[in-house]
Every structure is written in structure tokens, then in C-alpha cells.
Design an enzyme around this catalytic site. Sequence first.
Site, PDB file in Angstrom:
ATOM      1  NE  ARG A  70      -3.927  -0.055   1.934  1.00 52.34           N
ATOM      2  CZ  ARG A  70      -4.059  -0.930   2.840  1.00 52.34           C
ATOM      3  NH1 ARG A  70      -3.395  -1.208   3.638  1.00 52.34           N
ATOM      4  NH2 ARG A  70      -5.020  -1.926   2.477  1.00 52.34           N
ATOM      5  CB  ALA A  71       4.071   2.300   1.711  1.00 55.09           C
TER       6      ALA A  71
END
Length: 701
Positions: free
Chosen positions: A276-277
Site C-alpha cells: 500500500r505504501a
Amino acid sequence: MSTRYPFTAVVGMDDLRLALLLNAVSPAVGGVLVRGEKGTAKSTIVRGLAALLPPMDVVAGCRFSCDPASPDPGCPDGPHDASAAGDTRPARMVELPVGASEDRLVGALDIEKALADGVKAFEPGLLADAHRGILYVDEVNLLHDHLIDLLLDAAAMGSSYVEREGVSVRHAARFLLVGTMNPEEGELRPQLLDRFGLTVEVAASREPEQRVEVVRRRLAFEDDPAAFAARWAAEETALRGRITAARELLPRVVLGDAVLLQIAATCAAFEVDGMRADIVMARTATALAAWAGRTEVTSEDVRQAALLALPHRRRRNPFDAPGLDQDKLDETLEKFKGEEPEGSGRPDDDPEPEGPGDPDGPGDGGPDGGGGGGIPPQGDAPAPETSGTSEPAETAETADTPEAPEVPESAPAPRGAGSGERAAVGAGEPFRTKMLSVPGLGQGAAGRRSRARTAHGRTTGAARPRGALTALHLTATVRAAAPHQRARGRTGRGLVVRRDDLRQATREGREGNLVLFVVDASGSMAARQRMGAVKGAVLSLLLDAYQRRDKVGLVTFRGRDAEVALPPTSSVEAAAARLERLPTGGRTPLAAGLLTAHDVLRVERLRDPSRRPLLVVVTDGRATGGGPDPLALATRAARLHAADGTAAVVVDCETGPVRLGLAGELALGLGGTAVTLDELRADAIAGLVRDVQNHRSERAA
């Protein structure tokens, strides 16, 4: 309609303004979590952002704000006629109260109508109201976990589902999610932190000139809100136009392979979990390029995106401070730096257009009196405060050193380094503890420690509903209605159900408790270098309390009296910091510690009567201060807790070949049980709660 404080009038907090504006340009970034102390105008600046969003077209009469150009095919108010005229209205900012129910958040199905009339009646919730606008959650860390899960799931999927007993409704829910929190009141779980796209730390300025500007602008706004807003109207209009232009440019921004490699390398270098980062950084860097008016992403965009998207994803446990090593970030970006596009350079970090928007220099004058000033760079978050010089490890020369003789009661209290007070000892390595819980069945706040009746959990029975029906027990409802079918004139196959037949499911889950630590910091605890191990044990229990959603408090006693080192709070980080700085030395006023704890629990029972307490006393059981007969005083103080029915555990810190067993006697007086430091790790503690319950049964008999 009340006038909102202008967004452009809040000066300072550049990172926060930039993060909010990037989400306004690209809602796909995933929202903003604003962390900061109280009174820093967090709410003010978020409310000011809503006025900057462009107006939107909506289908006339649609409760779910469908776009006439592309209406939601599954809208509960649909299908919509594409040729019908729409309405234009400002973007909404919807606020989610801390005490909101699940039905208020996601909407409610009328189960009674569905069962009795076969009608699917749905009342939209706040997620529907916030569609295509802003959903603002103040004190997001104080929301119940299941509400946060629902909220973040909707934000990630862009839709909300409501399902009750086989009846389901789905509607679109795409919004800019902004949450604010004060870390002193407790942290979010790491997996929930990860669901916020960006995070920003805010703090009040310590510069007198900036604080003067805070007061000046606040007073000006309160004296004449309309005139104050008019003063900033030109800046607001210009910034609104810049947001619109960036939105139009966003689809044309190019994210090159070299930049993607930098993003991936940065996330890998900082060991963030999951992917997700990487995605958030890519979207943020693209939005930064569009905000700067460029069509290509640069390394500087990646750097700024990392400072906003990674700090909160670096936490490995609740005691880690968020932050990013900027030197490491620069090294990583330089190592994987590709060819920069022509015309690239440092993007414009100031989200405000040039003009008379900042005539008086930096400051922050939100109407809530928030302090302004710039916030520290994301990578320069201060390291966790240390407790001072740690004592050296035990050696052969110090292992058998006898304790210092007790000072007579009439002697002056120890002061300074020469009085027997020792510097704070660092905590030992934390470890996983076995669960301590309160016996019986509670009804407190949802958590993961003790058994309780909760809204979520396994179904254990049924009862008549009190108020609106939220969890139907279908079998019990059918059993209640079945005997009356002939009297009600049933003719077909359908079951005739009335209000009196409905049954609410009763469920059992887990609750969070108030875990109050009473820690002995006297000279006897410092003997044989025990305090490091003691602090490590308490730190381990604090970590366990964080995972089980407890409130925690800390009482310490040493010298002549006791003090509340930390009033009950949801912030285990604050408790860990106070514990780390705790010095030792002096006599052992055990009675004072127990009496102080009794006062704390008495107040908390009035404040939060549904939250059951668990008293954890960490001591070797000695009582050498506080009166002519310290041990008798401690015994009487212990009986007060037993009379209140407080569940208690004594962590016995006594070591050495000769043990007096005083901690065990204290546990008997408290009506609880004792466990050694070694047993806190061992399987033997698995029967601890049963011992507490059995001991109480014996006392009652």
C-alpha cells in the site's frame, strides 16, 4: 449559516495544508491522518478545506449524491434517468461523532418492515452523506475498532455494504477521509494507520511572534467573521482555481519507470509492510507534480511523498515514535536516481498562491485558538525521550551488596543524588505475557481482555429488544410468533410477525478494562539491579494492554508517599514514557500506594462505571514507610480493594535465596493472587484467573 474560518488564513503548518490539498486534487491518495497536541487548529483547517472544493452536480432528489453524468447503477434510489436535470450544490463536509453508532455510520435497514411487510426500507448513514465530499473524524483514535474498520473499508472500496439477516444494500461511498487525533489519548493500531494515505504531525509554535499572530487573527475573526472572511476572499478564490487546474492536469501527469524504481526502493529500504505504501507514494507524487503544474514526476516529488506517506508505516510497536531518517531517504533516492526530466526542480512546497495572503508572517489563527507555526520536518521527529543514565549491569562485586539501611521516619526526606535516590534504570527487553483478565461477565467498552456482553461476538441467547432492533435472533422470533398464527388469521404460507414477536440477539465477546499499575519504586526494588527487570515486565504488560484495547494508569510509591504518575488514559505510550523515567530510592510506603490507587479507581468508577478495573501491584511486598506500623496500614488498605471487589494481581519481585513471601500475603489481603516475574512468562500463569476466582469463592464460603 455560520462563516467558516478561511483556509488561507491559517498560516504555518505547511505540511498539513499540502497534504490536504493533495487529497483535494487526487482523492485516490487515501486521506490524511493529522496527529498533534490539543489546540493546534486541526479541526479549523479541515473545515476550511471544504469551502475550497469545487461545487458538484448531483441527481435531483438522490439521497446518495449520484453524479448525473455517471450515476451509480446500484444506487438504492435508482435507477436514475440520465436525461433528467440535476442540481448543483457545494461539496459537503460530514463529521462523524466519536459516540456514533454503527447504524448512524453505514445506515440502517428497517428489519421490522422487511419481515412484516416485505419492504426493503433503508435509511442512509453518514457514509452516504459524505459521498463525493469530505468525511471528517475528530479524535479518530477514540472510535471503537469495528467502526474504524467499517470506515476504512468503505474508504478503500469506494462503497458501503449494509447486511442484516439476508437483506443487503450497497451504495457508493467515495470521499476524502480526514482524521485527527491527539497521541496522548492513545494510538491507532498499525494496520489501521496503514489505511490512511498520508500522515502529518502538527505542533503549536513556540515563537512569541507567531503566537501573537494566532491571537490577533482569532480575535479579528470573532469580532467580525464576515469581514474577516472577505479579507481572504481573493486568496480563497485563487486557491480554489489552482485545485481545479491541478485536477484537470492530473490525468496527463507521467509517472516514469525511473521514478517508480525510486518509490519501490524507498519503501523497501524503510522495510514498510505490504504494497500500500508504494501505491500511495505513487499517487502522492503524481498529485504533487500536478499541484506544481508539471506533467512529469521528479525525484523531489518522490522525496516529499515519502515524508508524507511513510512515517506512520514505520511503527513496529506502539512505543515506536513515528518518523523517517532523512539522510537514509536522500541516500536511497540518490542511489536509484534516473535521468531527470527537463525543467524539473524542487516543487512549490507552499500550497498558497502568491499574494497578500500572509501579510504578517507565519502564524496560525484558527477560531479554536490553535497554536500555529511551522511543524517540524517529517524526517526530524524527535527520538523517544530517554530516562537518563542506565545503571551498569550486575557484577560479582555488586551482586551481594547489602541494601542501604533504612532512614529513621523522623529524618528528612531524601533529596538529590546524595540522598540515596538513584538515576532511572532502563527497562529490560519486553516479552509476551499470558493474559490476565477480570473474572465474571462485564458490559464495558469493546476490547480483547475479559468476557462481556457486547454488540459483536458469538450469540448466546435472545431477549426482547430495548429500543430499535439491531441484531435479530431469527429462531427466537419465529418461536415467539408461531403459537399465534391461527389467532392472527394466517391463510398463506407466510409467517405473520408482529412487533412483540421480535427478539434481539444477545452476544458475548470481550471488553477492555482499566489496568491500573501500582509500581514500587523504593530502595528495596533497586537492590540487586531488579528495577530493570521490573520495568521490562511492566512494559510487557503495557504492550499487552495496548493490544487488548485497555485503558491504563500508573501509580508509583517511594520515599514517604505515592503519586499518580499517569491518570487513566488510553495512551500506553505515555505510561511507557513515565515508567522509563521513574527513579528509585527511599522507603517503601506500600499503604500510600494502595490508598492512592483506591482513590483513582473510585473516581474512575464514577466516570466510567461500565469499565471494570484490574489492579496490578508490582512490589516485593515490603512495607517500611508511611506510619508507625506500615505493614498493618498496608493490610487495611488492601482490604479496601477487596471490599470493592476489585480484581487484583500482585507481581512478586522478591529475589534471592531467602524469600519472605510478603507479596503473597499482600495478594491474600487484596483478594487476588500473586505471580513471580518468571511466572509472568511461564505456562503456569495460565491458571491465574481461575486462582483468583477460586480464591474468591473460598472467601465467600
